[in-house]
Design an enzyme around this catalytic site. Structure first.
Site, mmCIF file in Angstrom:
data_model
loop_
_atom_site.group_PDB
_atom_site.id
_atom_site.type_symbol
_atom_site.label_atom_id
_atom_site.label_comp_id
_atom_site.label_asym_id
_atom_site.label_seq_id
_atom_site.Cartn_x
_atom_site.Cartn_y
_atom_site.Cartn_z
ATOM 1 N N ARG A 125 -20.466 61.148 -51.063
ATOM 2 C CA ARG A 125 -20.422 60.773 -52.476
ATOM 3 C C ARG A 125 -20.520 62.049 -53.300
ATOM 4 N NH1 ARG A 125 -25.279 58.093 -53.916
ATOM 5 N NH2 ARG A 125 -25.794 59.979 -55.066
ATOM 6 N N GLU A 144 -23.260 67.829 -57.127
ATOM 7 C CA GLU A 144 -23.443 68.054 -55.688
ATOM 8 C C GLU A 144 -22.553 67.085 -54.930
ATOM 9 O OE1 GLU A 144 -27.473 67.072 -54.628
ATOM 10 O OE2 GLU A 144 -27.314 65.025 -55.379
ATOM 11 N N ASN A 146 -22.975 64.565 -51.584
ATOM 12 C CA ASN A 146 -23.925 63.991 -50.623
ATOM 13 C C ASN A 146 -23.170 63.633 -49.352
ATOM 14 O OD1 ASN A 146 -26.379 63.377 -52.559
ATOM 15 N ND2 ASN A 146 -24.522 62.741 -53.620
ATOM 16 N N SER A 151 -26.235 56.530 -51.099
ATOM 17 C CA SER A 151 -26.623 55.125 -51.287
ATOM 18 C C SER A 151 -26.010 54.483 -52.517
ATOM 19 C CB SER A 151 -28.149 55.014 -51.333
ATOM 20 O OG SER A 151 -28.647 55.798 -52.391
ATOM 21 N N LYS A 305 -27.057 72.794 -50.260
ATOM 22 C CA LYS A 305 -26.823 73.454 -51.548
ATOM 23 C C LYS A 305 -26.271 74.872 -51.343
ATOM 24 C CE LYS A 305 -28.498 69.911 -53.728
ATOM 25 N NZ LYS A 305 -28.510 69.015 -52.567
ATOM 26 N N LYS A 364 -32.045 74.925 -57.516
ATOM 27 C CA LYS A 364 -31.877 73.827 -56.545
ATOM 28 C C LYS A 364 -32.316 74.248 -55.142
ATOM 29 C CE LYS A 364 -28.080 71.244 -57.508
ATOM 30 N NZ LYS A 364 -26.674 70.874 -57.747
ATOM 31 N N GLU A 368 -32.153 66.790 -50.318
ATOM 32 C CA GLU A 368 -31.440 65.613 -50.821
ATOM 33 C C GLU A 368 -32.463 64.596 -51.323
ATOM 34 O OE1 GLU A 368 -28.201 65.706 -51.034
ATOM 35 O OE2 GLU A 368 -28.170 67.609 -50.009
ATOM 36 N N GLY A 369 -31.945 63.540 -51.977
ATOM 37 C CA GLY A 369 -32.806 62.409 -52.332
ATOM 38 C C GLY A 369 -33.280 62.379 -53.770
ATOM 39 N N ARG A 450 -24.665 56.142 -62.662
ATOM 40 C CA ARG A 450 -26.120 56.048 -62.855
ATOM 41 C C ARG A 450 -26.467 56.685 -64.198
ATOM 42 N NH1 ARG A 450 -27.717 59.222 -57.688
ATOM 43 N NH2 ARG A 450 -25.808 60.228 -58.379
#
Length: 474
Positions: A125, A144, A146, A151, A305, A364, A368-369, A450
């Site tokens: 993603r 970024e 993923n 998700s 990253k 950064k 992740e997350g 989002r």
């Protein structure tokens, strides 16, 4: 980028009525999460947080994000096959970042042993924001990519219907009809099903590798149900189960509880807290197996990253994608400024630049997350602490993207209804399947919008900061 409901935002009685309808519509559509109090029980659930109204997205930038996704799929796949590039790029990082180093150790061990896996599945993603730029013209800039456990492809497949209902209740049926259909869960399942088919063992199962705490289970169930509908058997296991019951036969086929596993789909394993010694052993067992891993460990490393920063260096994309000049141009157009903090004069200069003007940058780490990036004073403090130490190489620096805010209502369980100044982030889901050297599937399969209040610098839906949204193209 104004959406055509500025009038509605001021009509408080209409908003209050629409919010009641919206919550019921979300529950009806299955836009659900388990509660914080009972994260592993489905007998008490609530709606996943979402915006009351869809957010305006420039149609040209939306189309640009879709158009470049197959290029990014191809790029991630190329990186995952390029041992020399990964070794060179991550050399400084693995000296100071234990988590990346541990992943890298498994990667080299599996390569030395010889890969048993011949079919490769990527579910990526790529996330973007709309930078308002100096002259106010919005531009698509990548945050970024993923490559593990990307998700909300399931819940976002159900969110547009909720927003369509809200717009109708607010007397805007014409606008409701313009919301785009979106079903990433079907596309993700299509990729998993293709990998399962190419693995070539009809009795084998797909294993979702899941977390100990599973609040976001319904998002995963959307994809899972698509597989069951194709008569593909799905099991859900944790690293702990793999350690206790997983085994390989002499052909390195993976077995769980006596069942052969064709595909391992990771929804876990992307942060250090996911691991202890037993779980690292389980990860090694999985990586050594013939099963299709989504992602395999090379693809997880491709999403770090440090790799993202290296890709922005002149000539890097050309070396990774020879003969794909147009793809390189499309990819590069999405890059924000990215800077290395490696030891040496160049890294010293970058660190000094960020300390002097921290509000223009994001620091950064290799994580992740969501909720890991550093901004403003915090960025300055961390960089001042590590500026002369090799520890700084565990970070990269990126230009801060500045989107134009818009007003919306963020609906969360047990929270008051109030209007917020918000910014949005667009993610495009991409799926690819490779057998040997042949890319047999490469598609963009849906999107995720989002939105969060401007006072929150960082964090996604799972981190409790952003909420689900639907793009309204303008």
């Amino acid at each position: 980028m104004a959406a055509p409901w500025e009038d509605v935002l001021r009509d408080i009685p209409a908003i209050q009525e629409a919010a009641v309808v919206a919550v019921d519509a979300a529950l009806l559509q299955g836009v659900l999460m388990r509660t914080e109090g009972q994260p592993n029980a489905s007998d008490v659930v609530n709606f996943a947080p979402f915006t009351l109204l869809p957010s305006a997205v420039p149609s040209a930038l939306f189309e640009q994000a879709y158009a470049v996704q197959q290029d990014f799929n191809m790029l991630v796949d190329a990186i995952s096959q390029n041992k020399e590039f990964l070794e060179h790029t991550l050399a400084s990082t693995i000296k100071v970042d234990n988590f990346t180093a541990r992943l890298f150790r498994i990667y080299t061990q599996v390569l030395e042993e010889g890969l048993a896996q011949s079919v490769f599945l990527g579910i990526n993603r790529s996330d973007y924001m709309f930078d308002s730029g100096v002259d106010g013209t919005p531009a698509l800039k990548q945050i970024e990519i993923n490559t593990i456990a990307a998700s909300f492809g399931g819940l976002t497949s159900r969110t547009a219907a909720v927003h369509g209902q809200v717009l109708k209740v607010l007397g805007k049926p014409q606008e409701a009809s313009r919301l785009l259909p979106n079903n990433p869960s079907r596309g993700l399942a299509l990729g998993i099903a293709k990998a399962w088919e190419l693995y070539g063992s009809p009795g084998a199962v797909v294993m979702f590798l899941v977390e100990e705490v599973q609040r976001n289970i319904f998002d995963q169930r959307c994809v899972e149900n698509e597989l069951w509908n194709r008569n593909i058997r799905v099991i859900r296991k944790r690293f702990r189960d793999v350690f206790e019951k997983g085994s390989l036969d002499e052909a390195r086929r993976l077995y769980m509880d006596g069942q052969e596993v064709a595909v391992v789909y990771y929804r876990e394993g992307y942060v250090p807290s996911n691991y202890d010694e037993q779980k690292w052993e389980a990860r090694l067992l999985l990586e050594r197996s013939r099963a299709v891993k989504c992602p395999d460990i090379a693809t997880q490393l491709a999403g770090t990253k440090k790799v993202q920063q290296e890709l922005s260096c002149p000539g890097t994309l050309e070396r990774l994608l020879p003969g794909h000049a147009e793809a390189v141009t499309r990819i590069r157009a999405t890059f924000a400024g990215l800077y290395s903090l490696d030891m040496g004069a160049e890294g010293d200069k970058v660190a000094a630049m960020a300390i002097a003007d921290p509000d223009h940058f994001v620091l950064k780490p290799q994580r992740e997350g969501g909720g890991n990036n550093l901004y403003g004073d915090e960025l300055r403090q961390v960089l001042e602490k590590v500026r002369d130490s090799p520890e700084r190489t565990s970070y990269i620096l990126m230009d801060k993207i500045k989107p134009r805010p818009a007003m919306n209502y963020l609906l969360r369980a047990h929270s008051p209804l109030q209007v917020s100044e918000c910014i949005s982030e667009l993610g495009i889901f991409g799926v690819y399947v490779r057998r040997g050297s042949e890319l047999v599937l490469n598609e963009a399969v849906g999107h995720l919008l989002r939105t969060k209040a401007v006072e929150h610098a960082d964090g996604g839906v799972a981190a409790g900061v952003a909420v689900l949204d639907t793009p309204y193209l303008v």
